[in-house]
Design a protein around this motif. Structure first.
Motif, PDB file in Angstrom:
ATOM      1  N   VAL A 136       0.839  -1.086   0.157  1.00  0.00           N
ATOM      2  CA  VAL A 136       0.127   0.185  -0.079  1.00  0.00           C
ATOM      3  C   VAL A 136       0.916   1.078   0.124  1.00  0.00           C
ATOM      4  N   ASP A 137       0.370   2.148  -0.214  1.00  0.00           N
ATOM      5  CA  ASP A 137       0.938   3.453  -0.306  1.00  0.00           C
ATOM      6  C   ASP A 137       0.749   4.376   0.980  1.00  0.00           C
ATOM      7  N   ARG A 138       1.730   3.969   1.794  1.00  0.00           N
ATOM      8  CA  ARG A 138       1.764   4.808   3.375  1.00  0.00           C
ATOM      9  C   ARG A 138       1.546   6.258   3.316  1.00  0.00           C
ATOM     10  N   TYR A 139       2.200   6.889   2.309  1.00  0.00           N
ATOM     11  CA  TYR A 139       2.201   8.401   2.142  1.00  0.00           C
ATOM     12  C   TYR A 139       0.583   8.853   1.707  1.00  0.00           C
ATOM     13  N   GLU A 140       0.182   8.191   0.935  1.00  0.00           N
ATOM     14  CA  GLU A 140      -1.376   8.476   0.536  1.00  0.00           C
ATOM     15  C   GLU A 140      -2.347   8.093   1.841  1.00  0.00           C
ATOM     16  N   GLN A 141      -1.774   7.161   2.474  1.00  0.00           N
ATOM     17  CA  GLN A 141      -2.779   6.779   3.539  1.00  0.00           C
ATOM     18  C   GLN A 141      -2.456   7.734   4.796  1.00  0.00           C
ATOM     19  N   LEU A 142      -1.313   8.240   4.974  1.00  0.00           N
ATOM     20  CA  LEU A 142      -0.988   9.275   6.103  1.00  0.00           C
ATOM     21  C   LEU A 142      -1.703  10.640   5.619  1.00  0.00           C
ATOM     22  N   TYR A 143      -1.632  11.007   4.556  1.00  0.00           N
ATOM     23  CA  TYR A 143      -2.007  12.436   4.043  1.00  0.00           C
ATOM     24  C   TYR A 143      -3.510  12.558   3.504  1.00  0.00           C
ATOM     25  N   LYS A 144      -4.286  11.642   3.590  1.00  0.00           N
ATOM     26  CA  LYS A 144      -5.542  11.112   2.885  1.00  0.00           C
ATOM     27  C   LYS A 144      -6.279  12.303   3.453  1.00  0.00           C
ATOM     28  N   LYS A 145      -6.491  12.612   4.819  1.00  0.00           N
ATOM     29  CA  LYS A 145      -7.362  13.755   5.371  1.00  0.00           C
ATOM     30  C   LYS A 145      -6.980  15.072   4.887  1.00  0.00           C
ATOM     31  N   GLN A 146      -5.701  15.272   4.583  1.00  0.00           N
ATOM     32  CA  GLN A 146      -5.312  16.609   4.055  1.00  0.00           C
ATOM     33  C   GLN A 146      -5.648  16.843   2.670  1.00  0.00           C
ATOM     34  N   SER A 147      -5.925  15.540   1.539  1.00  0.00           N
ATOM     35  CA  SER A 147      -6.327  15.943   0.304  1.00  0.00           C
ATOM     36  C   SER A 147      -7.651  16.694  -0.124  1.00  0.00           C
ATOM     37  N   ILE A 148      -7.461  17.251  -1.270  1.00  0.00           N
ATOM     38  CA  ILE A 148      -8.686  17.872  -1.572  1.00  0.00           C
ATOM     39  C   ILE A 148      -9.360  16.978  -2.582  1.00  0.00           C
ATOM     40  N   ASP A 149     -10.763  16.994  -2.799  1.00  0.00           N
ATOM     41  CA  ASP A 149     -11.379  16.215  -3.860  1.00  0.00           C
ATOM     42  C   ASP A 149     -11.662  17.164  -4.868  1.00  0.00           C
ATOM     43  N   PRO A 150     -11.056  17.183  -5.913  1.00  0.00           N
ATOM     44  CA  PRO A 150     -11.351  18.200  -6.868  1.00  0.00           C
ATOM     45  C   PRO A 150     -12.863  18.169  -7.376  1.00  0.00           C
ATOM     46  N   PHE A 151     -13.397  17.198  -7.456  1.00  0.00           N
ATOM     47  CA  PHE A 151     -14.919  17.173  -7.935  1.00  0.00           C
ATOM     48  C   PHE A 151     -15.806  17.867  -6.839  1.00  0.00           C
ATOM     49  N   ALA A 152     -15.483  17.600  -5.876  1.00  0.00           N
ATOM     50  CA  ALA A 152     -16.456  18.216  -4.394  1.00  0.00           C
ATOM     51  C   ALA A 152     -15.991  19.666  -4.487  1.00  0.00           C
ATOM     52  N   VAL A 153     -14.905  20.153  -4.876  1.00  0.00           N
ATOM     53  CA  VAL A 153     -14.686  21.563  -4.663  1.00  0.00           C
ATOM     54  C   VAL A 153     -15.156  22.216  -6.032  1.00  0.00           C
ATOM     55  N   SER A 154     -15.094  21.475  -7.089  1.00  0.00           N
ATOM     56  CA  SER A 154     -15.673  22.073  -8.306  1.00  0.00           C
ATOM     57  C   SER A 154     -17.220  22.135  -7.938  1.00  0.00           C
ATOM     58  N   GLU A 155     -17.724  21.440  -7.774  1.00  0.00           N
ATOM     59  CA  GLU A 155     -19.032  21.165  -7.567  1.00  0.00           C
ATOM     60  C   GLU A 155     -19.523  22.562  -6.549  1.00  0.00           C
ATOM     61  N   GLN A 156     -18.860  22.802  -5.468  1.00  0.00           N
ATOM     62  CA  GLN A 156     -19.191  23.834  -4.613  1.00  0.00           C
ATOM     63  C   GLN A 156     -18.906  25.067  -5.214  1.00  0.00           C
ATOM     64  N   PHE A 157     -18.129  25.216  -5.881  1.00  0.00           N
ATOM     65  CA  PHE A 157     -17.669  26.443  -6.643  1.00  0.00           C
ATOM     66  C   PHE A 157     -18.859  26.597  -7.757  1.00  0.00           C
ATOM     67  N   ARG A 158     -19.414  25.722  -8.527  1.00  0.00           N
ATOM     68  CA  ARG A 158     -20.655  26.016  -9.274  1.00  0.00           C
ATOM     69  C   ARG A 158     -21.767  25.962  -8.526  1.00  0.00           C
ATOM     70  N   LYS A 159     -22.106  25.679  -7.376  1.00  0.00           N
ATOM     71  CA  LYS A 159     -23.166  25.926  -6.818  1.00  0.00           C
ATOM     72  C   LYS A 159     -23.126  27.264  -5.967  1.00  0.00           C
ATOM     73  N   ALA A 160     -22.137  27.779  -6.111  1.00  0.00           N
ATOM     74  CA  ALA A 160     -21.988  29.274  -5.459  1.00  0.00           C
ATOM     75  C   ALA A 160     -22.099  30.346  -6.379  1.00  0.00           C
ATOM     76  N   GLY A 161     -22.179  29.679  -7.961  1.00  0.00           N
ATOM     77  CA  GLY A 161     -22.318  30.624  -9.057  1.00  0.00           C
ATOM     78  C   GLY A 161     -20.876  31.084  -9.742  1.00  0.00           C
ATOM     79  N   ALA A 162     -19.883  30.340  -9.211  1.00  0.00           N
ATOM     80  CA  ALA A 162     -18.677  30.696  -9.837  1.00  0.00           C
ATOM     81  C   ALA A 162     -18.295  30.066 -11.061  1.00  0.00           C
ATOM     82  N   ALA A 163     -17.944  30.848 -12.131  1.00  0.00           N
ATOM     83  CA  ALA A 163     -17.433  30.268 -13.546  1.00  0.00           C
ATOM     84  C   ALA A 163     -16.389  29.289 -13.226  1.00  0.00           C
ATOM     85  N   THR A 164     -16.761  28.009 -13.457  1.00  0.00           N
ATOM     86  CA  THR A 164     -15.479  26.799 -13.288  1.00  0.00           C
ATOM     87  C   THR A 164     -15.330  26.096 -14.727  1.00  0.00           C
TER      88      THR A 164
END
Length: 173
Positions: A136-164
């Motif tokens: 397994v990738d221990r690095y990915e396991q360790l920093y998983k909570k700090q990673s950003i889900d790009p699809f969730a962020v994109s959806e959040q900006f679209r709901k706020a009305g920002a051009a994405t």
């Protein structure tokens, strides 16, 4: 019922293979030998048109036949290879950027402080009790909570009305 010897050997090999210490994305070269990718061929020797125009030799300096891969890459991309020369201070083209980025002050030992904080974080969050049968990738396991889900962020900006910009489709799992 008797278990075949081959099955026992295979089970032992599988159990022992999980004990290998892989490290946390070790990107350094494994040995102390030379790095074969740093060896570059030199340019062929040629006689200059005018011997008086040759530069003065400097011990430890560069030669006219020495390769300059960074300079060649800069020229190929349409840049100025003279910009690669070591300059003292901040180049005039970067002064505004440096001023803007240091407006709240500059911490002189930022790299050392971040390295120590990261080592402390990795030590505090190490997973010693988990036994993994498959790598397994221990690095990915360790920093998983700090990673950003790009699809969730994109959806959040679209709901706020920002051009994405358009996003690639999500991978199906």
């Amino acid at each position: 019922m008797k278990i075949p010897f081959g099955v026992i050997v295979l089970a032992c090999a599988l159990a022992v293979s999980g004990c290998a210490k892989k490290g946390l994305r070790v990107l350094q070269k494994p040995g102390s030998g030379p790095d074969e990718f740093l060896v570059l061929p030199t340019n062929p020797l040629s006689a200059p048109e005018n011997y008086s125009s040759l530069p003065t030799p400097t011990p430890g300096g560069s030669n006219l036949t020495d390769p300059n891969p960074q300079g060649e890459a800069v020229v190929a991309l349409g840049g100025k290879p003279a910009a690669l020369a070591a300059t003292i201070g901040i180049p005039s083209g970067d002064a505004a950027l440096v001023t803007a980025s240091s407006r709240y002050g500059v911490e002189p030992e930022i790299r050392e402080n971040l390295s120590a904080a990261d080592a402390k974080f990795r030590h505090r969050n190490r997973n010693l009790g988990r036994i993994k049968i498959v790598p397994v990738d221990r690095y990915e396991q360790l920093y998983k909570k700090q990673s950003i889900d790009p699809f969730a962020v994109s959806e959040q900006f679209r709901k706020a009305g920002a051009a994405t910009p358009s996003s690639p489709p999500e991978e199906e799992s």
